[in-house]
Design a protein around this motif. Structure first.
Motif, mmCIF file in Angstrom:
data_model
loop_
_atom_site.group_PDB
_atom_site.id
_atom_site.type_symbol
_atom_site.label_atom_id
_atom_site.label_comp_id
_atom_site.label_asym_id
_atom_site.label_seq_id
_atom_site.Cartn_x
_atom_site.Cartn_y
_atom_site.Cartn_z
ATOM 1 N N MET A 207 -1.812 -14.481 9.269
ATOM 2 C CA MET A 207 -3.308 -13.791 9.223
ATOM 3 C C MET A 207 -3.991 -14.698 8.298
ATOM 4 N N THR A 208 -5.174 -15.028 8.596
ATOM 5 C CA THR A 208 -6.182 -15.639 7.614
ATOM 6 C C THR A 208 -7.247 -15.109 7.182
ATOM 7 N N ASN A 209 -7.468 -14.956 5.859
ATOM 8 C CA ASN A 209 -8.634 -14.250 5.412
ATOM 9 C C ASN A 209 -9.327 -15.211 4.389
ATOM 10 N N ILE A 210 -10.655 -14.936 4.587
ATOM 11 C CA ILE A 210 -11.581 -15.979 3.616
ATOM 12 C C ILE A 210 -12.413 -14.906 2.746
ATOM 13 N N PHE A 211 -12.167 -15.051 1.502
ATOM 14 C CA PHE A 211 -12.846 -14.152 0.572
ATOM 15 C C PHE A 211 -13.906 -14.797 -0.187
ATOM 16 N N VAL A 212 -15.063 -14.320 -0.471
ATOM 17 C CA VAL A 212 -16.242 -14.628 -1.464
ATOM 18 C C VAL A 212 -15.359 -14.563 -2.861
ATOM 19 N N TYR A 213 -15.771 -15.394 -3.760
ATOM 20 C CA TYR A 213 -15.142 -15.461 -5.071
ATOM 21 C C TYR A 213 -15.804 -14.153 -5.960
ATOM 22 N N THR A 214 -14.911 -13.247 -6.256
ATOM 23 C CA THR A 214 -15.440 -12.053 -6.904
ATOM 24 C C THR A 214 -14.068 -11.539 -7.727
ATOM 25 N N ASN A 215 -14.269 -10.586 -8.654
ATOM 26 C CA ASN A 215 -12.932 -9.933 -9.488
ATOM 27 C C ASN A 215 -12.140 -9.333 -8.304
ATOM 28 N N SER A 216 -12.610 -8.731 -7.334
ATOM 29 C CA SER A 216 -11.920 -7.904 -6.403
ATOM 30 C C SER A 216 -11.058 -9.142 -5.426
ATOM 31 N N SER A 217 -11.764 -10.113 -4.983
ATOM 32 C CA SER A 217 -11.033 -11.269 -4.355
ATOM 33 C C SER A 217 -10.021 -11.784 -4.946
ATOM 34 N N LEU A 218 -9.982 -11.814 -6.350
ATOM 35 C CA LEU A 218 -9.090 -12.592 -7.218
ATOM 36 C C LEU A 218 -7.794 -11.787 -7.361
ATOM 37 N N ILE A 219 -8.062 -10.242 -7.315
ATOM 38 C CA ILE A 219 -6.856 -9.329 -7.137
ATOM 39 C C ILE A 219 -6.391 -9.358 -5.732
ATOM 40 N N LYS A 220 -7.046 -9.392 -4.731
ATOM 41 C CA LYS A 220 -6.496 -9.710 -3.606
ATOM 42 C C LYS A 220 -5.610 -10.720 -3.627
ATOM 43 N N ALA A 221 -5.903 -12.112 -3.974
ATOM 44 C CA ALA A 221 -5.472 -13.291 -3.945
ATOM 45 C C ALA A 221 -4.199 -13.075 -4.628
ATOM 46 N N ALA A 222 -4.178 -12.581 -5.876
ATOM 47 C CA ALA A 222 -3.149 -12.257 -6.730
ATOM 48 C C ALA A 222 -1.994 -11.277 -5.733
ATOM 49 N N ASN A 223 -2.248 -10.512 -5.244
ATOM 50 C CA ASN A 223 -1.282 -9.581 -4.494
ATOM 51 C C ASN A 223 -0.681 -10.331 -3.329
ATOM 52 N N ILE A 224 -1.475 -11.325 -2.796
ATOM 53 C CA ILE A 224 -1.027 -12.064 -1.797
ATOM 54 C C ILE A 224 0.109 -12.823 -2.399
ATOM 55 N N ILE A 225 -0.059 -13.828 -3.428
ATOM 56 C CA ILE A 225 0.843 -14.312 -3.999
ATOM 57 C C ILE A 225 2.076 -13.508 -4.463
ATOM 58 N N LYS A 226 1.785 -12.564 -5.093
ATOM 59 C CA LYS A 226 2.836 -11.572 -5.316
ATOM 60 C C LYS A 226 3.742 -10.939 -4.414
ATOM 61 N N ASN A 227 3.387 -10.896 -3.359
ATOM 62 C CA ASN A 227 4.077 -10.621 -2.201
ATOM 63 C C ASN A 227 4.469 -11.828 -1.169
ATOM 64 N N GLY A 228 4.773 -12.796 -1.681
ATOM 65 C CA GLY A 228 5.191 -14.150 -1.080
ATOM 66 C C GLY A 228 4.449 -14.668 -0.294
ATOM 67 N N GLY A 229 3.125 -14.658 -0.146
ATOM 68 C CA GLY A 229 1.963 -15.275 0.715
ATOM 69 C C GLY A 229 1.566 -16.653 -0.056
ATOM 70 N N LEU A 230 0.705 -17.253 0.782
ATOM 71 C CA LEU A 230 -0.027 -18.399 0.108
ATOM 72 C C LEU A 230 -1.444 -18.174 0.043
ATOM 73 N N VAL A 231 -2.012 -18.824 -1.053
ATOM 74 C CA VAL A 231 -3.485 -18.593 -1.230
ATOM 75 C C VAL A 231 -4.028 -20.381 -1.370
ATOM 76 N N ALA A 232 -5.121 -20.348 -0.533
ATOM 77 C CA ALA A 232 -5.719 -21.677 -0.661
ATOM 78 C C ALA A 232 -6.788 -21.565 -1.445
ATOM 79 N N PHE A 233 -7.347 -22.512 -2.208
ATOM 80 C CA PHE A 233 -8.573 -22.277 -3.177
ATOM 81 C C PHE A 233 -9.067 -23.822 -3.582
ATOM 82 N N PRO A 234 -10.493 -23.959 -3.594
ATOM 83 C CA PRO A 234 -10.977 -25.301 -4.164
ATOM 84 C C PRO A 234 -10.888 -25.520 -5.166
ATOM 85 N N THR A 235 -10.774 -26.945 -5.659
ATOM 86 C CA THR A 235 -10.741 -27.280 -6.914
ATOM 87 C C THR A 235 -11.685 -28.267 -7.196
ATOM 88 N N GLU A 236 -12.016 -28.947 -8.317
ATOM 89 C CA GLU A 236 -13.037 -29.830 -8.294
ATOM 90 C C GLU A 236 -12.983 -30.992 -7.397
#
Length: 91
Positions: free
Chosen positions: A1-30
């Motif tokens: 399943m793919t989810n796209i989140f707008v950058y907010t504190n809530s979305s950071l918590i969601k991303a952290a939970n995905i990682i904690k549960n063995g998932g992958l998170v893609a994110f932009p860098t410079e």
């Protein structure tokens, strides 16, 4: 399943939970996009290699917050108390 989140504190918590549960998170860098996973979870690491089509002999980069984390979670597991870690005095 793919989810796209707008950058907010809530979305950071969601991303952290995905990682904690063995998932992958893609994110932009410079300059490129990064792919994050839990470095302590072998199955999550396998997912990165598979997603990127990366050969197993091509190592990944692990970002660590401080030298104590490196020693406690990586060096000690490999060498135990027999290894002395030299620090340069910076924290």
């Amino acid at each position: 399943m793919t989810n796209i989140f707008v950058y907010t504190n809530s979305s950071l918590i969601k991303a952290a939970n995905i990682i904690k549960n063995g998932g992958l998170v893609a994110f932009p860098t410079e300059t490129v996009y990064g792919l994050a996973a839990n470095a302590y979870d072998p199955k999550a690491i396998e997912k990165i290699f598979k997603a990127k089509g990366r050969p197993q002999d091509n190592p990944l980069i692990v970002h660590i917050a401080n030298i104590d984390t490196v020693y406690e979670n990586f060096v000690r597991q490999i060498a135990g108390d027999k290894l002395q870690v030299a620090e340069d005095g910076e924290s």
